[in-house]
Write a protein that holds these residues in place. Structure first.
Motif, short mmCIF file in Angstrom:
data_model
loop_
_atom_site.label_atom_id
_atom_site.label_comp_id
_atom_site.label_asym_id
_atom_site.label_seq_id
_atom_site.Cartn_x
_atom_site.Cartn_y
_atom_site.Cartn_z
N GLU A 42 0.82 -1.21 0.00
CA GLU A 42 0.00 0.00 0.00
C GLU A 42 0.86 1.27 0.00
O GLU A 42 0.42 2.32 -0.46
N VAL A 43 2.08 1.16 0.51
CA VAL A 43 3.03 2.27 0.53
C VAL A 43 3.98 2.18 -0.66
O VAL A 43 4.42 3.18 -1.22
N MET A 44 4.27 0.97 -1.06
CA MET A 44 5.35 0.72 -2.02
C MET A 44 4.96 0.99 -3.46
O MET A 44 5.82 1.23 -4.31
N MET A 45 3.70 0.97 -3.78
CA MET A 45 3.24 0.99 -5.17
C MET A 45 3.54 2.32 -5.86
O MET A 45 3.67 3.36 -5.22
N PHE A 46 3.64 2.26 -7.21
CA PHE A 46 3.57 3.49 -7.98
C PHE A 46 2.17 4.08 -7.77
O PHE A 46 1.18 3.34 -7.82
N PRO A 47 2.05 5.38 -7.51
CA PRO A 47 0.76 5.96 -7.14
C PRO A 47 -0.36 5.71 -8.14
O PRO A 47 -1.53 5.65 -7.75
N ASP A 48 -0.02 5.55 -9.42
CA ASP A 48 -1.05 5.36 -10.44
C ASP A 48 -1.18 3.90 -10.88
O ASP A 48 -1.82 3.60 -11.89
N PHE A 49 -0.59 2.97 -10.11
CA PHE A 49 -0.61 1.56 -10.53
C PHE A 49 -0.58 0.68 -9.28
O PHE A 49 0.47 0.20 -8.86
N PRO A 50 -1.74 0.44 -8.66
CA PRO A 50 -1.77 -0.33 -7.42
C PRO A 50 -1.44 -1.80 -7.63
O PRO A 50 -1.61 -2.36 -8.72
N PHE A 51 -0.97 -2.44 -6.57
CA PHE A 51 -0.79 -3.88 -6.56
C PHE A 51 -2.15 -4.57 -6.53
O PHE A 51 -3.17 -3.98 -6.18
N ASP A 52 -2.14 -5.84 -6.85
CA ASP A 52 -3.34 -6.66 -6.74
C ASP A 52 -3.82 -6.63 -5.28
O ASP A 52 -3.08 -7.03 -4.37
N PRO A 53 -5.04 -6.15 -5.01
CA PRO A 53 -5.50 -6.03 -3.62
C PRO A 53 -5.63 -7.37 -2.90
O PRO A 53 -5.73 -7.40 -1.67
N ARG A 54 -5.62 -8.48 -3.64
CA ARG A 54 -5.75 -9.80 -3.01
C ARG A 54 -4.44 -10.25 -2.36
O ARG A 54 -4.44 -11.19 -1.56
N LEU A 55 -3.35 -9.60 -2.69
CA LEU A 55 -2.05 -9.97 -2.12
C LEU A 55 -1.94 -9.50 -0.68
O LEU A 55 -2.56 -8.51 -0.27
N ASN A 56 -1.10 -10.20 0.09
CA ASN A 56 -0.77 -9.70 1.42
C ASN A 56 -0.03 -8.38 1.31
O ASN A 56 0.51 -8.03 0.25
N SER A 57 0.04 -7.64 2.41
CA SER A 57 0.71 -6.34 2.37
C SER A 57 2.20 -6.47 2.12
O SER A 57 2.79 -5.68 1.39
N PHE A 58 2.83 -7.47 2.74
CA PHE A 58 4.28 -7.65 2.59
C PHE A 58 4.53 -8.76 1.58
O PHE A 58 4.07 -9.89 1.75
#
Length: 476
Positions: A120-136
Motif C-alpha cells: 500500500e506504501v510501495m506501489m507506484f501511485p497510479d498503478f496499485p498492486f493486486d489487492p488480493r495480495l498480502n501487504s508484505f
C-alpha cells in the motif's frame, strides 16, 4: 513526411524503436510547423526530445512509462538493460559473481526476501498492486508487478536487453540559429561485442545503487580462516546450517539474514554500532559491538574488548555508488563510495540540467520517490519547470550539504532522506504540477517503521488497507 524526417534525425534501424507517429500527432506537428521559417527537422529536434534510460529496473520502467505518456514532447525512449529481463534488483538470480559472458551479476536479491514496506506504501501511485495480495510481498510478487507495469504501458518494445552502456559523455553542438546546446553521446555494446554510438537530448541514469558491495576495512581480515562474503552474494541460509556466523551490520538485510540463519540452526553474532535491537529475536542470535580486527590466529576482536571465533563473516554493510560509464569530472561531479555531489534536487548536475540520476537517495519509499523524480525531470526538459542559474543551483546544493554536516550528518549519510522524503516529494510535485503523495503514505510508512522496531521478526504478518487519502486500517 514527419516520420521520414524523424528517421533522418534519428537514423536507427533497430526494431525496438518505433518512430512512426499516429495521424493525430502528424496533423498536430505539421500544423504547428506550417508557420515556421526553419526546417521541420530543427523543429522536431526542439520539440521531440530523445531520452536514453540506463537500466530496466523499477526506476527505468517508471522513466520510460512517463516519457511514453508525453508523445508531443518526447520521442520513444531507449532503455538500455544489461540482463535479459526487466526488474533490476527484484529479478532474482541464484548466480553470483559474473555471468558466463563475463558481465557482472548485479542483483542482490536473496531467495526468501519479503518486502519491509507494505504494498500500500510501495506501489507506484497510479498503478496499485493486486489487492488480493498480502501487504508484505515476496520478491516474485514484486517482479510480477513490475512485469505488469511494463506490459500495461507497452514499455518492453523500447528496451534493449543484454546491452551494456560503456560510456556517456556530453557533446556541445551549435544549432542552426548559432545557439549552443548539450547533447549526449551514448556508447553501448551487445553480447556479440558490437558497439553502437548514438546521440540523445537527455540521459536518465536508473541503474540503482545495490550492486557494488561496500566492505569496510578491517585490520587483519586476511587472517580469517573461514568464509567471507557480502550480502550481495547471499542467496539462502541452508549452506550455513550448524555454523557460527558473524553478521556485520544491523539494518534491513543484516537483521533479515540473521533471522534466516538462526532458523536453520546457525549460531549468529549480529555485530553493529547501532543501539541494541529491543524487539524479540530468535534464540540463535546474539548482538555484539562492532568488529574491530581479525587477529593473527583468525580470532575476531570486538569493540567491547571481547574476542570470538566464527566459521563465516557476512558483511551486510551496504553498497557503493559506481557509474563506470561516466567521467565524473567531465560532469562537474564528485562520485565517492557513498556520495555523489553536487546534485540539484538530488537529481541533476548543475552544469548539465539535461542529465538526471533517478533513485539515488537512500531510506525512501522507492517507487513513489522514482515517480516524483521522473515527473519533475521531464517537466524540466519540457520547460514546465524553470531552473535557477548554474551558480545558484551550485550554491543551493552546497548550502544544503553544509547544513547537514553542521548537524553532524556523516558524509556517507548525506544522501539519506528518511523523514525529509515527504517534504522533498511535496516540493517536486508542487514545482512540476503533478499530484502530491497522499498523506496516508507517510502515515502508514511511519506505522510500519514502529512495528518493525517492536517485532523485527513478525511485523510482516500484518496486513493493511487504504481507506482514503488520509486513513488506513489494519485488516485480518
Amino acid at each position: 513526411m514527419l516520420s521520414q524526417t524523424l528517421r533522418q534525425w534519428y537514423p536507427d534501424p533497430s526494431p525496438h524503436h518505433n518512430l512512426n507517429l499516429n495521424p493525430t500527432q502528424v496533423r498536430f506537428c505539421e500544423t504547428s510547423c506550417a508557420h515556421l521559417s526553419g526546417s521541420v527537422s530543427l523543429w522536431i529536434r526542439t520539440m521531440l526530445q530523445r531520452v536514453a534510460v540506463v537500466g530496466g529496473g523499477a526506476a527505468g520502467l517508471c522513466a520510460a512509462r512517463h516519457i511514453l505518456s508525453r508523445p508531443d514532447s518526447f520521442a520513444p525512449p531507449v532503455v538500455f538493460e544489461l540482463t535479459d529481463n526487466i526488474g533490476g534488483t527484484w529479478c532474482y538470480d541464484e548466480r553470483v559473481g559474473t555471468y558466463d559472458n563475463g558481465w557482472p551479476v548485479l542483483t542482490s536479491m536473496y531467495r526468501a526476501l519479503r518486502t519491509n514496506l507494505p504494498k500500500e506504501v510501495m506501489m507506484f501511485p497510479d498503478f496499485p498492486f493486486d489487492p488480493r495480495l498480502n501487504s508484505f510481498l515476496s520478491h516474485q510478487e514484486v517482479q510480477s508487478y513490475l512485469e505488469s507495469y511494463c506490459q500495461s504501458h507497452n514499455i518492453r518494445p523500447h528496451i534493449r536487453f543484454r546491452t551494456m552502456v560503456e560510456k556517456v559523455k556530453p557533446v556541445v553542438i551549435t544549432t542552426e540559429d548559432e545557439a549552443e546546446r548539450t547533447t549526449w553521446e551514448v556508447m553501448s555494446s551487445d553480447l556479440s561485442g558490437c558497439q553502437k554510438t548514438e546521440r540523445f537530448d537527455s540521459v536518465f541514469v536508473c541503474s540503482g545503487h545495490y550492486s557494488d558491495p561496500y566492505i569496510p576495512d578491517i585490520p587483519g581480515i586476511e587472517n580469517f580462516k573461514g568464509k567471507v562474503l557480502h550480502s550481495h552474494s547471499y542467496r539462502y541460509a541452508e549452506p550455513f546450517s550448524g555454523q557460527s556466523v558473524v553478521v556485520l551490520g544491523a539494518k534491513a538485510s543484516g537483521v533479515d539474514i540473521s533471522i534466516e540463519l538462526a532458523k536453520v540452526g546457525a549460531q549468529v553474532i549480529l555485530s553493529h554500532h547501532r543501539p541494541p535491537l529491543t524487539g524479540p529475536l530468535p534464540s540463535g542470535i546474539r548482538q555484539s559491538s562492532p568488529v574491530v580486527a581479525v587477529e593473527d590466529d583468525g580470532s575476531i576482536s570486538f569493540q567491547d574488548g571481547s574476542v570470538g571465533s566464527a566459521d563465516v563473516l557476512i558483511f551486510c554493510t551496504g553498497y557503493n555508488f559506481r557509474y563506470p560509464f561516466l567521467d565524473a569530472a567531465q560532469l562537474g561531479l564528485e562520485i565517492q563510495d557513498h556520495f555523489v555531489s553536487p546534485l540539484y534536487r538530488f537529481m541533476l548536475p548543475p552544469a548539465f540540467p539535461s542529465f538526471f540520476f533517478i533513485g539515488i537517495c537512500k531510506i525512501i519509499c522507492p517507487f513513489p520517490n522514482f515517480n516524483c523524480q521522473v515527473q519533475y525531470a521531464l517537466a524540466v526538459l519540457d520547460g514546465s519547470v524553470s531552473l535557477p542559474s548554474q551558480a545558484q543551483m551550485d550554491n543551493e546544493v552546497r548550502q544544503e550539504l553544509q547544513e547537514k554536516v553542521e548537524r553532524g550528518v556523516e558524509e556517507r549519510h548525506l544522501l539519506v532522506l528518511d523523514q525529509d522524503q515527504w517534504e522533498y516529494c511535496q516540493m517536486l510535485a508542487h514545482a512540476a504540477g503533478f499530484p502530491p503523495l497522499p498523506p496516508v503514505v507517510r502515515s502508514l510508512y511511519e506505522e510500519v517503521w514502529r512495528q518493525r522496531q517492536v517485532h523485527p521478526e513478525n511485523y510482516r504478518r500484518l496486513n493493511y488497507r487504504l481507506i482514503s487519502d488520509t486513513q488506513w486500517e489494519l485488516i485480518d
